[in-house]
Every structure is written in C-alpha cells, then in structure tokens.
Design a protein around this motif. Sequence first.
Motif, PDB file in Angstrom:
ATOM      1  N   CYS A  79       0.815  -1.220   0.000  1.00  0.00           N
ATOM      2  CA  CYS A  79       0.000   0.000   0.000  1.00  0.00           C
ATOM      3  C   CYS A  79       0.847   1.267   0.000  1.00  0.00           C
ATOM      4  CB  CYS A  79      -0.936   0.013   1.213  1.00  0.00           C
ATOM      5  SG  CYS A  79      -2.182  -1.284   1.102  1.00  0.00           S
ATOM      6  N   LYS A  80       2.094   1.142   0.428  1.00  0.00           N
ATOM      7  CA  LYS A  80       2.974   2.316   0.411  1.00  0.00           C
ATOM      8  C   LYS A  80       3.516   2.564  -0.998  1.00  0.00           C
ATOM      9  CE  LYS A  80       4.875   1.633   5.081  1.00  0.00           C
ATOM     10  NZ  LYS A  80       6.145   1.633   5.838  1.00  0.00           N
ATOM     11  N   CYS A  81       3.309   1.609  -1.907  1.00  0.00           N
ATOM     12  CA  CYS A  81       3.821   1.751  -3.280  1.00  0.00           C
ATOM     13  C   CYS A  81       2.807   2.498  -4.136  1.00  0.00           C
ATOM     14  CB  CYS A  81       4.085   0.376  -3.882  1.00  0.00           C
ATOM     15  SG  CYS A  81       5.296  -0.556  -2.943  1.00  0.00           S
ATOM     16  N   ASP A  82       3.301   3.172  -5.165  1.00  0.00           N
ATOM     17  CA  ASP A  82       2.389   3.905  -6.061  1.00  0.00           C
ATOM     18  C   ASP A  82       1.679   2.949  -7.000  1.00  0.00           C
ATOM     19  OD1 ASP A  82       3.199   6.861  -5.487  1.00  0.00           O
ATOM     20  OD2 ASP A  82       5.042   5.674  -5.524  1.00  0.00           O
ATOM     21  N   PHE A  83       2.402   1.922  -7.453  1.00  0.00           N
ATOM     22  CA  PHE A  83       1.816   0.933  -8.363  1.00  0.00           C
ATOM     23  C   PHE A  83       2.159  -0.461  -7.867  1.00  0.00           C
ATOM     24  CE2 PHE A  83       2.225   4.742 -10.842  1.00  0.00           C
ATOM     25  CZ  PHE A  83       1.038   4.781 -11.560  1.00  0.00           C
ATOM     26  N   PHE A  84       1.146  -1.308  -7.807  1.00  0.00           N
ATOM     27  CA  PHE A  84       1.325  -2.703  -7.426  1.00  0.00           C
ATOM     28  C   PHE A  84       0.924  -3.503  -8.657  1.00  0.00           C
ATOM     29  CE2 PHE A  84      -0.176  -6.559  -5.043  1.00  0.00           C
ATOM     30  CZ  PHE A  84       1.032  -6.849  -4.427  1.00  0.00           C
ATOM     31  N   MET A  85       1.859  -4.302  -9.204  1.00  0.00           N
ATOM     32  CA  MET A  85       1.634  -4.907 -10.522  1.00  0.00           C
ATOM     33  C   MET A  85       1.843  -6.421 -10.528  1.00  0.00           C
ATOM     34  SD  MET A  85       3.338  -1.893 -12.921  1.00  0.00           S
ATOM     35  CE  MET A  85       2.775  -2.598 -14.452  1.00  0.00           C
ATOM     36  N   PRO A  86       0.841  -7.189 -10.091  1.00  0.00           N
ATOM     37  CA  PRO A  86       0.933  -8.651 -10.163  1.00  0.00           C
ATOM     38  C   PRO A  86       0.391  -9.168 -11.502  1.00  0.00           C
ATOM     39  CG  PRO A  86      -1.059  -8.040  -8.999  1.00  0.00           C
ATOM     40  CD  PRO A  86      -0.406  -6.740  -9.446  1.00  0.00           C
ATOM     41  N   ASN A  87       0.700 -10.423 -11.839  1.00  0.00           N
ATOM     42  CA  ASN A  87      -0.056 -11.064 -12.913  1.00  0.00           C
ATOM     43  C   ASN A  87      -1.194 -11.850 -12.258  1.00  0.00           C
ATOM     44  OD1 ASN A  87       0.967 -13.519 -12.022  1.00  0.00           O
ATOM     45  ND2 ASN A  87       2.412 -13.755 -13.703  1.00  0.00           N
ATOM     46  N   GLU A  88      -1.996 -12.557 -13.050  1.00  0.00           N
ATOM     47  CA  GLU A  88      -3.186 -13.185 -12.458  1.00  0.00           C
ATOM     48  C   GLU A  88      -2.822 -14.281 -11.459  1.00  0.00           C
ATOM     49  OE1 GLU A  88      -2.050 -13.743 -15.546  1.00  0.00           O
ATOM     50  OE2 GLU A  88      -3.434 -15.002 -16.671  1.00  0.00           O
ATOM     51  N   ILE A 143      -2.526 -16.048  -5.666  1.00  0.00           N
ATOM     52  CA  ILE A 143      -1.778 -16.473  -4.476  1.00  0.00           C
ATOM     53  C   ILE A 143      -1.892 -15.432  -3.358  1.00  0.00           C
ATOM     54  CG2 ILE A 143       0.560 -16.978  -3.601  1.00  0.00           C
ATOM     55  CD1 ILE A 143       1.119 -18.208  -6.412  1.00  0.00           C
ATOM     56  N   LEU A 144      -1.850 -14.159  -3.742  1.00  0.00           N
ATOM     57  CA  LEU A 144      -1.890 -13.103  -2.712  1.00  0.00           C
ATOM     58  C   LEU A 144      -3.261 -12.979  -2.054  1.00  0.00           C
ATOM     59  CD1 LEU A 144       0.174 -10.403  -4.607  1.00  0.00           C
ATOM     60  CD2 LEU A 144       0.798 -11.455  -2.431  1.00  0.00           C
ATOM     61  N   THR A 145      -4.317 -13.276  -2.817  1.00  0.00           N
ATOM     62  CA  THR A 145      -5.665 -13.063  -2.276  1.00  0.00           C
ATOM     63  C   THR A 145      -6.334 -14.372  -1.859  1.00  0.00           C
ATOM     64  OG1 THR A 145      -6.690 -13.264  -4.456  1.00  0.00           O
ATOM     65  CG2 THR A 145      -6.053 -11.039  -3.753  1.00  0.00           C
ATOM     66  N   GLY A 146      -5.853 -15.498  -2.399  1.00  0.00           N
ATOM     67  CA  GLY A 146      -6.533 -16.766  -2.156  1.00  0.00           C
ATOM     68  C   GLY A 146      -7.871 -16.843  -2.882  1.00  0.00           C
ATOM     69  N   LEU A 147      -8.080 -15.955  -3.845  1.00  0.00           N
ATOM     70  CA  LEU A 147      -9.352 -15.933  -4.589  1.00  0.00           C
ATOM     71  C   LEU A 147      -9.136 -16.443  -6.015  1.00  0.00           C
ATOM     72  CD1 LEU A 147     -10.618 -12.426  -3.389  1.00  0.00           C
ATOM     73  CD2 LEU A 147     -11.524 -14.667  -2.715  1.00  0.00           C
ATOM     74  N   PRO A 148     -10.196 -17.011  -6.631  1.00  0.00           N
ATOM     75  CA  PRO A 148     -10.040 -17.507  -8.009  1.00  0.00           C
ATOM     76  C   PRO A 148      -9.915 -16.348  -9.006  1.00  0.00           C
ATOM     77  CG  PRO A 148     -12.339 -17.673  -7.298  1.00  0.00           C
ATOM     78  CD  PRO A 148     -11.547 -17.238  -6.094  1.00  0.00           C
ATOM     79  N   GLU A 163     -14.345 -11.325 -14.403  1.00  0.00           N
ATOM     80  CA  GLU A 163     -15.113 -10.887 -13.219  1.00  0.00           C
ATOM     81  C   GLU A 163     -14.380 -11.282 -11.943  1.00  0.00           C
ATOM     82  OE1 GLU A 163     -16.514 -12.648 -15.838  1.00  0.00           O
ATOM     83  OE2 GLU A 163     -17.223 -10.743 -16.676  1.00  0.00           O
ATOM     84  N   GLU A 164     -13.867 -12.516 -11.942  1.00  0.00           N
ATOM     85  CA  GLU A 164     -13.133 -12.980 -10.752  1.00  0.00           C
ATOM     86  C   GLU A 164     -11.867 -12.154 -10.521  1.00  0.00           C
ATOM     87  OE1 GLU A 164     -14.471 -17.697 -10.530  1.00  0.00           O
ATOM     88  OE2 GLU A 164     -12.469 -17.186 -11.280  1.00  0.00           O
ATOM     89  N   GLN A 223     -10.398  -6.037  -6.282  1.00  0.00           N
ATOM     90  CA  GLN A 223     -11.100  -5.162  -5.336  1.00  0.00           C
ATOM     91  C   GLN A 223     -10.787  -5.530  -3.889  1.00  0.00           C
ATOM     92  OE1 GLN A 223     -14.946  -5.640  -7.082  1.00  0.00           O
ATOM     93  NE2 GLN A 223     -14.858  -3.649  -8.143  1.00  0.00           N
ATOM     94  N   SER A 224     -10.589  -6.841  -3.647  1.00  0.00           N
ATOM     95  CA  SER A 224     -10.293  -7.245  -2.273  1.00  0.00           C
ATOM     96  C   SER A 224      -8.947  -6.660  -1.820  1.00  0.00           C
ATOM     97  CB  SER A 224     -10.298  -8.772  -2.139  1.00  0.00           C
ATOM     98  OG  SER A 224      -9.081  -9.312  -2.581  1.00  0.00           O
ATOM     99  N   LEU A 225      -8.016  -6.484  -2.768  1.00  0.00           N
ATOM    100  CA  LEU A 225      -6.725  -5.864  -2.417  1.00  0.00           C
ATOM    101  C   LEU A 225      -6.867  -4.353  -2.273  1.00  0.00           C
ATOM    102  CD1 LEU A 225      -3.917  -7.589  -4.538  1.00  0.00           C
ATOM    103  CD2 LEU A 225      -4.326  -7.766  -2.082  1.00  0.00           C
TER     104      LEU A 225
END
Length: 305
Positions: free
Chosen positions: A176-185, A190-195, A200-201, A207-209
């Motif tokens: 959150c301290k970074c200006d841009f956070f850039m993961p791939n899907e 892995i970071l969210t534990g969401l599909p 849409e997923e 959004q959860s992040l």
Amino acid sequence: MTIAVIGSNMVDLITYTNSLPKAGETLEAPDFAIGCGGKGANQAVAAAKMGGNVMMVSKVGDDLFAPNTVANLQQQGVDTRFVTTAPGTSSGVAPIFVDDQSQNRILIIKGANQQLKPADIDDAAEALKACQLIILQLEIPLETVYYAIDFARQHQITVILNPAPAVATLDIDYACKCDFFMPNETELEILTGLPVSSDEEVILAGQSLLKRGLKNLIITLGSRGSVWMSGDEIHRVAATPVQAVDTSGAGDAFIGCFAYLLVETGDVAAAMTQASAYAACSVTGRGTQRAYPDAESFQRFLNRN
Ligand code: RIB
Ligand code: NA
C-alpha cells in the motif's frame, strides 16, 4: 539516472520441450538456449532499450556467469556501478521449460540475489535519491524490498512493486505504500486466495486488495490483456494479438516499458497500451531479454501491416 531497479539478475537456461522426465527417466529435448534474465534485470533492460536512463542495484555470484551478466547489462545501457559480487555464492539461475504452445514453466535458484541487503541500498543511496522511479520485485530478500519502499517514501520517489514470484506472506501494508502494485493473475490468486479464471473474478480479487488500501493496481493477464484499478475506476487494455513463440519474460517487458513511459509522460493508460504492445512484441521471439525490442524495432513492430 531516472529509473532504478533494485532487484535480481539470473541466467536463463531455457529448454524447449513438450515433455518433462519422470523420476529415473532420461529424455531428450529438441532445443536449448542460454540468456540473461532475472525479473529485475529484465525490467531494467526493457526500460533501457526503450531509451530510459536506468541503474540497477543487484548482486552477482562469484562464478563464471557473473562477468557476462554485468557485461550484458552494460551493453544494454544499464548503469552497473551498484551491481556487486556476493563472495562465495553462485549467480542466480533459472531453468525454464517452454512447450510448443509457447507456455513457460520457470524454476528459480536465487543464489547471489539472496545476498542483496538493505546495506546495498545505503551504499547506493546518493544515486538512488536522484531517481524518479524505483522498481522492485520479489526475487531478493523481503527485508530489502521493504527497506527500499521506506527509502523511496522518505525521498518522494515513485515506487512500482511487481510481487513476482508471489509470496503469500507479503505484507500488504508495504504494498500500500507503493504507487503501483503490478501482479499477474497467478500472483493475484496467491496473494488473495481468490479464483482468477474469469475477468469478473480478477476484478473481485483486485477489489479485495484495493479495499486494503492499495493506490493503483495493474494486473497483467497475458493474452487477456491488462487492467488498471484505482478507487472505483477500472481501465481495461486489450492484448495486442500476435503469434506467440516464447512468453517467458513478457510480464517483465510490460513493466519495464510501462515504467519508462510513466516517467516520460505520467500518462498511466497510454503507458499501459504501449507496454502491452511491447510485451506482445517480446513474445514473438525466443528467450527473455534477448527478445525485447529497442525503441526503433518496437516502432517497426507498431507500424507492421
Ligand atoms: O519473469 C521471467 C524471469 O523469471 C526469467 O528471466 C527468469 O530468470 C525468472 O527470474
Ligand atoms: Na520471449
């Protein structure tokens, strides 16, 4: 210097094959290539090839790969004053397997990259303070990544964090301290534990992040393009259609090109569109860095047809 990459370098050992051996089995693979890689170095080289003024803070091993890695960075125009040797270590290496669907599977052995410490950031502090942007990934110790984020905040330097490879224990407060956070899907999953199997997923996971306080989230989705989420805004960029040959390092090509354009223009959406085309161009060639076009060949790619 305007852009600094504090991150990894690796030697990519790329095997082109459709089948991997079982335990005890010997298999012959049709083709092999060696090249310079590592997410940090790849992003630095992409930004430099586009015309950026780029420096790297990185560690090489005490082995025969190291001089080649440094020479390659210099050849690509990256400032290597702060690329130093970690005595008694091997350089980072990445055995990569690419199948004829152009999909890649990557193993990394971090080697010397594990020795990049906060003290190395202190050693480069004066040069880093003069930069406008710092790019980080997760192939170096997390403590060094966190230290770099605090350093950048303290000196009002823009930060891009590419959380690759994904580390489930990454402290999202630092993201959150970074200006841009850039993961791939995959990293997002892995970071969210969401599909993340549908658009849409992906948006829901994003959004959860964002709810946790991220400023700008840019998710790269390979052939499905990329999406920028900030507050309630969602901006989608389509992928540039190409005949893919080798997708390894495409995400790094996107980030390096994006970083260069962000510094040059400050226009996030336009930088994404160009970065997406740059990454597409990179997948038409074999290997990682060696497939990144310079500004001139990128222009030819854009003008094709
Ligand atoms: O992102 C691609 C890179 O991941 C490769 O160059 C390999 O070295 C690994 O770091
Ligand atoms: Na490639």
